[in-house]
Scaffold this active site. Structure first.
Site, PDB file in Angstrom:
ATOM      1  CG  ASP A 177      48.076  44.568  39.018  1.00 57.54           C
ATOM      2  OD1 ASP A 177      48.019  44.490  39.859  1.00 57.54           O
ATOM      3  OD2 ASP A 177      48.245  45.975  39.172  1.00 57.54           O
TER       4      ASP A 177
HETATM    5  C1  GLC Z   1      48.470  48.546  40.451  1.00 60.34           C
HETATM    6  C2  GLC Z   1      47.743  47.531  41.665  1.00 60.34           C
HETATM    7  C3  GLC Z   1      46.191  47.660  40.287  1.00 60.34           C
HETATM    8  C4  GLC Z   1      46.568  49.187  40.088  1.00 60.34           C
HETATM    9  C5  GLC Z   1      47.230  49.428  38.990  1.00 60.34           C
HETATM   10  C6  GLC Z   1      47.525  51.167  38.939  1.00 60.34           C
HETATM   11  O1  GLC Z   1      50.262  47.331  40.717  1.00 60.34           O
HETATM   12  O2  GLC Z   1      47.698  46.035  42.231  1.00 60.34           O
HETATM   13  O3  GLC Z   1      45.115  47.211  41.936  1.00 60.34           O
HETATM   14  O4  GLC Z   1      44.577  48.936  39.654  1.00 60.34           O
HETATM   15  O5  GLC Z   1      48.669  49.235  39.449  1.00 60.34           O
HETATM   16  O6  GLC Z   1      47.501  51.015  39.275  1.00 60.34           O
END
Ligand code: GLC
Length: 748
Positions: free
Chosen positions: A291
């Site tokens: 993430d």
């Molecule tokens: C964010 C979220 C995740 C998402 C990613 C890309 O931090 O936690 O769910 O898919 O970034 O946007």
């Protein structure tokens, strides 16, 4: 022709052939994901270094220029981009990748949480918390199928969805993107979403799914996103893991770990999660993507790695395959391999997994999407119809005293409409980019349309969009108009639009220490209601809101959640009876933040000593929702036998009659309770549900098949067992006892 370029060759051969041709840097390049060039460019002016550290949605790369990302792509050391939100940019970057030595196509990932809503000009469906209130798994699959088609029409190949987390804390801003608090409902909706998104992963309308976030972020210590999760292995295995395992069993191509630490170990460097459980126990063979800069946070936040490089090494050795996101990864990982900290074979494992899915998606043969065709798919009539139907089914009627609803426009001369969410695209909810006004029906627009052929006058008093900065004079104005109106409709809730990131009150990284209405919203409701005229409250929100005063004092309340582009039309159709509401709560609505955690499937001792001074019951329980029809359950029966050795099944049947004078749909729910067990079990567990359409006066006998797995539990050694003894089977219209018929069965 090289084998890897031969579409007729088996994918495994193409992967091995290509892998054999790659330099170490090109291999690590495949594990390297960056944000889009335009995303970077757009944030250059606005993002500070501290913003960059703290937020998880906007990025820049300090010390670098956007053009460098294009150069790296040409060099073949970028494998994937995220937050590329136009077809033009996706095709342009793909052309650059095609110039690289091996011309390995890029994988474009995006958060298509409810349609590809994070990009302009796409169909925007209700968010998942509302979709789960439909209990309509076919609809979930349908929406996922359509979303995949719209994504591929934009040359996007991978969505970071479904969020398979069991949401148990209304303070958490991301409840809206989950399917709620029940593991079985989350699992069923999430699995259908995976299947809808991926199809057989062999067509040009298939995309990779991503089950996220593994694990525990939805029961954060203090309700804030990314705060520690301290959850016992037993609770993990009985409550939080099952939807993820089901998603993996459904063939999910990717998994994303959670921001938070779990019991002392950050999820992003957690070998137990990413390898022991995910790969060895569940047999996952896709790839794991980090993430947002969470590997860096192993070092700069959790403090379990002294350097970023050490964090990279820990994460890769724990099972991480792709880095979201940033420019430091490639050099660091190549160094770690050259210095012997990481075997090159470990990198090869990740690259195989990633290349396998690039071949399966057909990207080597079809690296681009056709700009001529894109708008034939996106926002097409069929998708629009699905979005409207989903909005209609997702809305929950919480209260309707004295049959105020449905409204008959002919009975009203003057209708007041007011509230921050009455006339705003905010009804689309979190994970939505701004859409063209002609592609969003606000609630005011919906209401105006519904009364158009009557003499009713709709008077709109704006309260602005910003709950933190409401104007007392506008509240007073609404109260004055209310005195001269026959009916008042207040549209309240939260603010979720990402283009006003810091003004939001709900959504990602937007958690609250309260679950009441923000700003002067409650004041507005009280002052309007003081007019003595019937006042309806409509809520637009991603988290449950403890609207206790309204629940005690208003005749009607509608929970619309984040109903999407046609939310305004669906709300109005329900208000005026063109649609009979059928939604049932996917998540408990507590009275106040003090009641948290408050979920229906609690253990027997949870309220042995109830609170004093205030009730222990929630405001509205899981599975609850009214209709304009009334439904009666009778003649519950259970025939057949289930044995502790896992054999047999029981047919559970019940009569459901529509005793009202309107056709409707009832969501019948089946719960079980193991009366005595070797370890404590919840007072009830949802194990099946059915949407039952019933015409006025019609009755149907509805059958459920109870199989041993639905009675099973994990014993002290985490083995799945069906323990002999008495079980209570409950069927009814909500999770609350007074709505359930009960019958006992005995497992031999
Ligand atoms: C964010 C979220 C995740 C998402 C990613 C890309 O931090 O936690 O769910 O898919 O970034 O946007």
């Amino acid at each position: 022709m090289e084998t890897y370029k031969n579409p007729a060759a088996p994918i495994a051969d193409r992967v091995e052939d290509l892998l054999g041709r790659m330099t170490l840097e090109e291999k690590v390049g495949q594990t390297n994901q960056l944000v889009g060039v335009e995303h970077f460019r757009n944030n250059l002016a606005s993002l500070s270094a501290d913003d960059l550290f703290r937020n998880t949605a906007q990025a820049i790369y300090p010390g670098h220029k956007p053009e460098e990302l294009e150069e790296w792509t040409r060099q073949g050391i970028v494998g994937s981009f995220l937050h590329v939100i136009t077809l033009d940019e996706a095709n342009r970057l793909q052309r650059l990748a095609m110039e690289s030595r091996l011309a390995i196509p890029l994988l474009f990932g995006i958060d298509a949480i409810h349609g590809n809503a994070n990009c302009p000009d796409n169909t925007v469906y209700p968010t998942n918390i509302g979709l789960a209130c439909t209990f309509n798994t076919e609809l979930a699959r349908h929406i996922a199928r359509q979303t995949a088609a719209e994504m591929r029409a934009m040359n996007m190949h991978w969505t970071f969805n479904p969020n398979m987390e069991v949401a148990r804390d209304a303070r958490w801003g991301r409840c809206g993107e989950t399917y709620g608090e029940d593991p079985y409902l989350v699992e069923r909706m999430g699995v259908e979403t995976v299947l809808g998104l991926q199809g057989n992963l062999d067509g040009e309308n298939d995309v990779l799914a991503c089950v996220k976030h593994l694990i525990g972020g939805s029961q954060p210590d203090n309700g804030t996103n990314g705060s520690p999760a301290d959850i016992s292995e037993r609770t993990l295995r009985t409550t939080f893991f099952p939807p993820f395992k089901a998603g993996v069993d459904a063939g999910a191509a990717t998994v994303m770990p959670s921001h938070n630490e779990l019991n002392g170990t950050p999820c992003h460097s957690n070998r137990w999660l990413m390898t022991d459980v995910l790969r060895h126990e569940w047999g996952f063979n896709g790839f794991v993507v980090s993430d947002w800069m969470d590997i860096e946070h192993v070092h700069d936040l959790h403090g379990t790695a002294e350097t970023v490089e050490d964090a990279y090494c820990q994460s890769i050795m724990a099972g991480m395959d792709m880095h979201m996101h940033g420019p430091g990864w490639v050099d660091a990982v190549c160094r770690l391999v050259k210095e012997g900290y990481i075997d090159e074979q470990r990198i090869d494992d990740s690259v195989r997994r990633i290349l396998t899915y690039k071949f399966r998606l057909g990207l080597f043969e079809h690296p681009f999407a056709d700009p001529e065709k894109t708008m034939q798919v996106r926002l097409c009539p069929e998708h629009r119809r699905t979005s409207l139907e989903a909005a209609r089914q997702s809305i929950v009627l919480l209260k309707n005293e004295g049959g105020l609803l449905p409204l008959d426009a002919k009975r009203y001369r003057k209708i007041l409409v007011t509230g921050i969410n009455a006339q705003d695209e905010n009804i689309m909810g979190d994970w939505s980019a701004s859409q063209r006004p002609e592609n969003v029906v606000t609630i005011l627009e919906g209401i105006s349309h519904c009364v158009a052929d009557s003499d009713a006058e709709v008077v709109y008093v704006s309260q602005g969009w910003d709950p933190r900065n409401m104007d007392p004079k506008r509240v007073k104005r609404a109260a004055e108009v209310a005195c001269t109106a026959d009916l008042n409709i207040v549209v309240a809730g939260e603010y979720m639009m990402r283009y006003r990131w810091n003004d939001r009150t709900c959504g990602e990284d937007t958690d609250r220490s309260d679950i009441g209405l923000v700003g002067l919203q409650e004041e507005l409701i009280r002052q309007v209601a003081q007019s003595g005229k019937p006042t309806v409250l409509v809520l637009v929100n991603g988290r449950p809101l403890g609207v206790e005063w309204a629940a005690d004092n208003l005749p009607a309340i509608i929970e619309a959640w984040e109903p999407g582009m046609y939310g305004g039309q669906a709300v109005a159709e329900i208000l005026f009876g063109k649609v009979n509401p059928s939604g049932k709560l996917s998540m408990t609505i507590p009275r106040s933040v003090g009641q948290l955690h408050s979920y229906y499937n609690h253990k027997p001792s949870q309220y042995f000593h109830p609170y004093v001074c205030k009730p222990s019951s929630p405001l509205y329980p899981f599975g609850y929702g009214l209709s304009y029809a009334t439904f009666a359950y009778s003649n519950l029966s259970a025939t057949g036998e289930i044995h502790a050795d896992g054999k047999g099944q029981v047919d559970v049947a019940v009569d459901i009659a529509n005793t009202g004078d309107l056709d409707g749909v009832e969501i019948a729910q089946l719960y079980i309770r193991d009366e005595y067990s070797s370890l404590t079990r919840p007072v009830k567990e949802l194990k099946d549900f059915k949407r039952v359409a019933l015409k006025a006066g019609e009755s149907k006998r509805v059958h459920f098949t109870l199989t041993p797995d639905k009675l099973a539990m994990l014993d002290a050694d985490y083995h799945t067992v069906v323990e002999p003894g008495s079980f209570v089977v409950m069927v009814g219209s909500s999770s609350q006892d007074e709505d359930l018929l009960k019958i006992k069965i005995n497992v031999k």
